[in-house]
Design a protein around this motif. Sequence first.
Motif, short mmCIF file in Angstrom:
data_model
loop_
_atom_site.label_atom_id
_atom_site.label_comp_id
_atom_site.label_asym_id
_atom_site.label_seq_id
_atom_site.Cartn_x
_atom_site.Cartn_y
_atom_site.Cartn_z
N TRP A 95 0.82 -1.22 0.00
CA TRP A 95 0.00 0.00 0.00
C TRP A 95 0.84 1.27 0.00
CZ3 TRP A 95 -4.17 -1.45 4.24
CH2 TRP A 95 -5.06 -2.39 3.69
N LYS A 132 -2.75 1.64 -2.12
CA LYS A 132 -3.98 1.24 -1.44
C LYS A 132 -5.21 1.60 -2.26
CE LYS A 132 -6.01 1.43 3.22
NZ LYS A 132 -7.24 2.22 3.06
N GLU A 133 -5.04 2.22 -3.39
CA GLU A 133 -6.18 2.70 -4.17
C GLU A 133 -7.09 1.57 -4.61
OE1 GLU A 133 -4.66 4.96 -7.40
OE2 GLU A 133 -3.81 6.55 -6.13
N ASP A 175 -9.23 0.44 -1.64
CA ASP A 175 -10.24 1.45 -1.31
C ASP A 175 -11.36 1.47 -2.33
OD1 ASP A 175 -8.91 2.23 1.01
OD2 ASP A 175 -7.81 3.84 0.01
N LYS A 206 -13.49 -1.70 -1.86
CA LYS A 206 -14.31 -1.56 -0.65
C LYS A 206 -15.53 -0.67 -0.92
CE LYS A 206 -14.34 0.12 4.10
NZ LYS A 206 -13.55 0.64 5.25
N GLU A 207 -15.30 0.41 -1.63
CA GLU A 207 -16.41 1.31 -1.99
C GLU A 207 -17.41 0.59 -2.89
OE1 GLU A 207 -17.11 5.10 -4.95
OE2 GLU A 207 -15.11 4.83 -4.07
N GLU A 254 -12.41 -3.22 7.75
CA GLU A 254 -11.54 -2.16 8.25
C GLU A 254 -10.16 -2.31 7.63
OE1 GLU A 254 -11.59 -2.28 12.59
OE2 GLU A 254 -13.53 -3.30 12.47
N SER A 255 -9.38 -1.24 7.64
CA SER A 255 -8.02 -1.34 7.12
C SER A 255 -7.05 -0.66 8.06
CB SER A 255 -7.93 -0.70 5.73
OG SER A 255 -8.23 0.69 5.78
#
Length: 228
Positions: free
Chosen positions: A91, A99-100, A103, A106-107, A114-115
């Motif tokens: 990340w 980490k994109e 993220d 997840k969206e 959680e991260s």
Amino acid sequence: MIAEQLDRSPEQIEDLRNRVMARPWFHIMDLGDGIVTPGVDKCAKKMHHYGLPERLDGLTVIDIGAYDGFWSFECERRGAKRVVAADYYCWTKSGRKTKEGFDLAKEALNSSVESVLIPVEELSPASVGTFDIVLFLGVLYHAPNPIEYLRIVRSLCERQVVVETHVDALDYDKPAAVFYPGSALNNDTSCFWGPNPKAVEGMLSEVGFRDPKTVSVFRDRATFHAFV
């Protein structure tokens, strides 16, 4: 999949597709509505090698080395009440290693995973808590000190660990590990060790796990389960 529960408009689907296709990925993940990340790691096709319980209802899970998050989201799909995705190396590096992807996935999945952005060396019960299931997938052979990494894993584990790693010396009948100097393995300077299955089982016992066993060996990869 979580994605099946989502209700997106055609405009939202097109926007998500464009965002997904605009970046590189490691994990191949189905985000719903026909959108699949263009990764290289066919996680879903390898799933039977890992031996994860079909249901994780009520359990807590930490996924160490989560990268794009396939296994974190899969544990959530299987009913885990809390999932923590932990990574640092993948990340914080340049190029595709950011980490994109996590993220965005997840969206897209409307996930509650959680991260935590934290190196393995800094993981502890004080920093992240303890968990019923610890996933340690594709990390051990990157460890300069694999036994110390497994001690950290043991400190976080309340029930079961699942370890997946590159393996070597499969024809040697004693616990052994091959050391890879420089970029000797896969032209990757982050790879250090290729343990054989007996070595991994022995290390798991050494750090306090019980009943370590080799679940699967597939070419140069192997999966192990052990318990607390």
